[in-house]
Design an enzyme around this catalytic site. Structure first.
Site, PDB file in Angstrom:
ATOM      1  N   CYS A   1     -19.660  41.547  46.296  1.00 58.90           N
ATOM      2  CA  CYS A   1     -18.652  42.071  47.235  1.00 58.90           C
ATOM      3  C   CYS A   1     -17.760  40.975  47.835  1.00 58.90           C
ATOM      4  O   CYS A   1     -16.533  41.118  47.910  1.00 58.90           O
ATOM      5  CB  CYS A   1     -19.338  42.858  48.343  1.00 58.90           C
ATOM      6  SG  CYS A   1     -20.906  42.173  48.885  1.00 58.90           S
TER       7      CYS A   1
ATOM      8  N   HIS B   1     -16.675  43.040  55.059  1.00 58.39           N
ATOM      9  CA  HIS B   1     -16.865  41.589  55.083  1.00 58.39           C
ATOM     10  C   HIS B   1     -15.532  40.927  55.407  1.00 58.39           C
ATOM     11  O   HIS B   1     -14.474  41.353  54.922  1.00 58.39           O
ATOM     12  CB  HIS B   1     -17.323  41.079  53.712  1.00 58.39           C
ATOM     13  CG  HIS B   1     -18.687  41.545  53.288  1.00 58.39           C
ATOM     14  ND1 HIS B   1     -19.586  42.154  54.133  1.00 58.39           N
ATOM     15  CD2 HIS B   1     -19.306  41.465  52.073  1.00 58.39           C
ATOM     16  CE1 HIS B   1     -20.695  42.434  53.455  1.00 58.39           C
ATOM     17  NE2 HIS B   1     -20.548  42.035  52.213  1.00 58.39           N
TER      18      HIS B   1
HETATM   19  N1  LIG Z   1     -24.209  47.122  49.831  1.00 61.32           N
HETATM   20  C1  LIG Z   1     -23.193  46.419  49.340  1.00 61.32           C
HETATM   21  O1  LIG Z   1     -22.226  46.066  50.029  1.00 61.32           O
HETATM   22  C2  LIG Z   1     -23.201  46.027  47.887  1.00 61.32           C
HETATM   23  C3  LIG Z   1     -22.044  45.452  47.366  1.00 61.32           C
HETATM   24  C4  LIG Z   1     -22.036  45.056  46.022  1.00 61.32           C
HETATM   25  C5  LIG Z   1     -23.158  45.282  45.255  1.00 61.32           C
HETATM   26  N2  LIG Z   1     -24.271  45.857  45.791  1.00 61.32           N
HETATM   27  C6  LIG Z   1     -25.429  46.071  44.934  1.00 61.32           C
HETATM   28  O2  LIG Z   1     -25.566  47.463  44.695  1.00 61.32           O
HETATM   29  C7  LIG Z   1     -26.953  47.799  44.555  1.00 61.32           C
HETATM   30  C8  LIG Z   1     -27.312  48.900  45.548  1.00 61.32           C
HETATM   31  O3  LIG Z   1     -27.059  48.455  46.853  1.00 61.32           O
HETATM   32  P1  LIG Z   1     -27.073  49.422  48.113  1.00 61.32           P
HETATM   33  O4  LIG Z   1     -26.507  48.595  49.194  1.00 61.32           O
HETATM   34  O5  LIG Z   1     -26.471  50.741  47.813  1.00 61.32           O
HETATM   35  O6  LIG Z   1     -28.655  49.594  48.359  1.00 61.32           O
HETATM   36  P2  LIG Z   1     -29.439  50.816  49.019  1.00 61.32           P
HETATM   37  O7  LIG Z   1     -28.667  51.430  50.111  1.00 61.32           O
HETATM   38  O8  LIG Z   1     -30.774  50.270  49.334  1.00 61.32           O
HETATM   39  O9  LIG Z   1     -29.567  51.898  47.837  1.00 61.32           O
HETATM   40  C9  LIG Z   1     -30.377  51.668  46.702  1.00 61.32           C
HETATM   41  C10 LIG Z   1     -30.297  52.881  45.805  1.00 61.32           C
HETATM   42  O10 LIG Z   1     -31.036  52.599  44.622  1.00 61.32           O
HETATM   43  C11 LIG Z   1     -31.990  53.637  44.418  1.00 61.32           C
HETATM   44  N3  LIG Z   1     -33.164  53.113  43.737  1.00 61.32           N
HETATM   45  C12 LIG Z   1     -33.993  52.115  44.136  1.00 61.32           C
HETATM   46  N4  LIG Z   1     -34.977  51.938  43.236  1.00 61.32           N
HETATM   47  C13 LIG Z   1     -34.767  52.841  42.238  1.00 61.32           C
HETATM   48  C14 LIG Z   1     -35.452  53.171  41.043  1.00 61.32           C
HETATM   49  N5  LIG Z   1     -36.555  52.532  40.664  1.00 61.32           N
HETATM   50  N6  LIG Z   1     -34.966  54.174  40.276  1.00 61.32           N
HETATM   51  C15 LIG Z   1     -33.837  54.830  40.618  1.00 61.32           C
HETATM   52  N7  LIG Z   1     -33.145  54.573  41.768  1.00 61.32           N
HETATM   53  C16 LIG Z   1     -33.612  53.583  42.555  1.00 61.32           C
HETATM   54  C17 LIG Z   1     -32.316  54.122  45.812  1.00 61.32           C
HETATM   55  O11 LIG Z   1     -32.904  55.402  45.738  1.00 61.32           O
HETATM   56  P3  LIG Z   1     -33.839  56.002  46.928  1.00 61.32           P
HETATM   57  O12 LIG Z   1     -32.915  56.669  47.907  1.00 61.32           O
HETATM   58  O13 LIG Z   1     -34.680  56.963  46.202  1.00 61.32           O
HETATM   59  O14 LIG Z   1     -34.595  54.855  47.517  1.00 61.32           O
HETATM   60  C18 LIG Z   1     -30.916  54.140  46.399  1.00 61.32           C
HETATM   61  O15 LIG Z   1     -30.204  55.260  45.946  1.00 61.32           O
HETATM   62  C19 LIG Z   1     -27.711  46.480  44.755  1.00 61.32           C
HETATM   63  O16 LIG Z   1     -27.951  45.902  43.504  1.00 61.32           O
HETATM   64  C20 LIG Z   1     -26.739  45.633  45.534  1.00 61.32           C
HETATM   65  O17 LIG Z   1     -26.949  44.263  45.339  1.00 61.32           O
HETATM   66  C21 LIG Z   1     -24.305  46.242  47.083  1.00 61.32           C
END
Ligand SMILES: NC(=O)c1ccc[n+]([C@@H]2O[C@H](COP(=O)([O-])OP(=O)(O)OC[C@H]3O[C@@H](n4cnc5c(N)ncnc54)[C@H](OP(=O)(O)O)[C@@H]3O)[C@@H](O)[C@H]2O)c1
Length: 335
Positions: free
Chosen positions: A128, A241
């Site tokens: 990001c 950010h």
């Molecule tokens: N947040 C940001 O600003 C941002 C920016 C760029 C990239 N990212 C990347 O995007 C990804 C997700 O980030 P997030 O911030 O959205 O995290 P988050 O809010 O913790 O969401 C994680 C998601 O992944 C699902 N998940 C986790 N383990 C899984 C599995 N074994 N099988 C299927 N689904 C699974 C979770 O499902 P449940 O609801 O069932 O737990 C939830 O839907 C990460 O790799 C992060 O590094 C995030």
């Protein structure tokens, strides 16, 4: 177009649903997946209810694309197998970004990386903080050349997903009740605090978020030796950010020339009014899909300089993640 969102219940996944709803892809057959924890939850896409299913590889068969935001270890385990089914995977984690042959794409910056890709490949969405910085730098790179970049970030807790948002809210509540805030997600309380490092420390003094900003910027620009120095910092802000960027150009420019070069660049809004009330802030631009730049200036006492300073803000869940992924999908869409 048959599209899956894996991680649909997460902070990024929910924004992917919203961005995909408003995308230029008219006919989308959507399938939503998460872990078994939130299977059965019902989410809405273009006015219709969709039940979230637990992820299975078998359910990916026959899809055109998979927008994946379920974390790095999930991606490492599953992305390749999904791509091998002929499904194009657009992955938000850091798992594939630096792998040779995997395109790392910001559509306004390096769309050429998407040209001629067959179906069934992995495409990586950059970090990001990297995305918003390269969008601001690209018009300067094109017009003047870039010699080096120095950046300090002010990153929101939603960058850590739903758990980061909850941590800040819980700690603020504790402080208002005169209780000690409990740090669970971060090593120290984030409420009313600033944490000088993001993601794992590598033992050399840098943290992984800084490494991502350096290496991803080089890969996106195709400049493997570009000097990039980053200090990444978590601040008690829910969304967006912010970055203080200093960039050394290949030739001296005036403030006006720099602003002119950036104005009109796709995805970038340049704020030119020098007024505290006019500066873009995380609070002000949350939910916006673009990158905002303000306070573009040459160093004090230099009318023209090869150095420029600027303030860059974007919503990490939008352009920093979901919006960029959906723009990649639009660019490659097979409809
Ligand atoms: N947040 C940001 O600003 C941002 C920016 C760029 C990239 N990212 C990347 O995007 C990804 C997700 O980030 P997030 O911030 O959205 O995290 P988050 O809010 O913790 O969401 C994680 C998601 O992944 C699902 N998940 C986790 N383990 C899984 C599995 N074994 N099988 C299927 N689904 C699974 C979770 O499902 P449940 O609801 O069932 O737990 C939830 O839907 C990460 O790799 C992060 O590094 C995030």
């Amino acid at each position: 177009m048959k599209v899956a969102i894996v991680g649909a219940t997460g902070a990024v996944g929910r924004e992917m649903i919203s961005d995909l709803e408003n995308s230029n892809i008219n006919h989308i057959d959507i399938k939503l997946f998460a872990s078994p924890r939130s299977a059965g939850e019902v989410l809405t896409f273009r006015g219709k209810s969709h039940e979230v299913k637990p992820f299975s590889l078998e359910a990916m068969r026959g899809l055109d694309a998979c927008l994946m935001s379920a974390g790095g270890s999930f991606s490492r385990q599953n992305a390749k197998a999904i791509a091998d089914l002929g499904v194009t995977v657009i992955d938000n984690s850091s798992a594939w970004r630096m792998v040779d042959g995997v395109p790392l794409v910001v559509p306004e910056v390096n769309p050429e990386a998407l040209r001629g890709l067959p179906k069934g490949v992995i495409i990586a969405n950059p970090n990001c903080s990297t995305i918003q910085m390269v969008v601001a730098l690209k018009p300067l790179m094109d017009k003047f050349g870039v010699e080096q970049v120095q950046v300090a970030t002010y990153q929101s807790v939603s960058g850590t997903g739903q758990k980061g948002i909850k941590e800040l809210a819980t700690q603020v509540e504790s402080i208002f009740k005169f209780q000690d805030p409990k740090a669970e997600v971060y090593a120290q309380p984030i409420a009313y605090n600033v944490l000088p490092g993001i993601d794992v420390l590598d033992g050399s003094g840098h943290c992984f978020e800084e490494e991502k900003m350096v290496r991803e910027t080089r890969k996106i620009f195709g400049k493997p030796n570009l000097p990039v120095m980053a200090t990444t910092v978590r601040v008690p802000v829910y969304h967006c950010h912010s970055e203080a960027v200093s960039v050394q150009l290949s030739k001296p420019v005036s403030r006006r020339e720099a602003i002119e070069a950036m104005t009109g660049f796709k995805g970038l809004t340049v704020h030119t009014e020098d007024a505290h009330a006019a500066f873009p802030t995380p609070r002000g631009i949350a939910g916006d899909q673009g990158v905002h730049v303000a306070r573009v200036r040459t160093p004090i006492d230099a009318e023209r300089s090869d150095w420029l300073q600027m303030w860059v803000v974007a919503d990490n869940l939008k352009k920093g993640a979901a919006t960029n992924a959906v723009q990649i999908l639009e660019a490659i869409s097979y409809h």
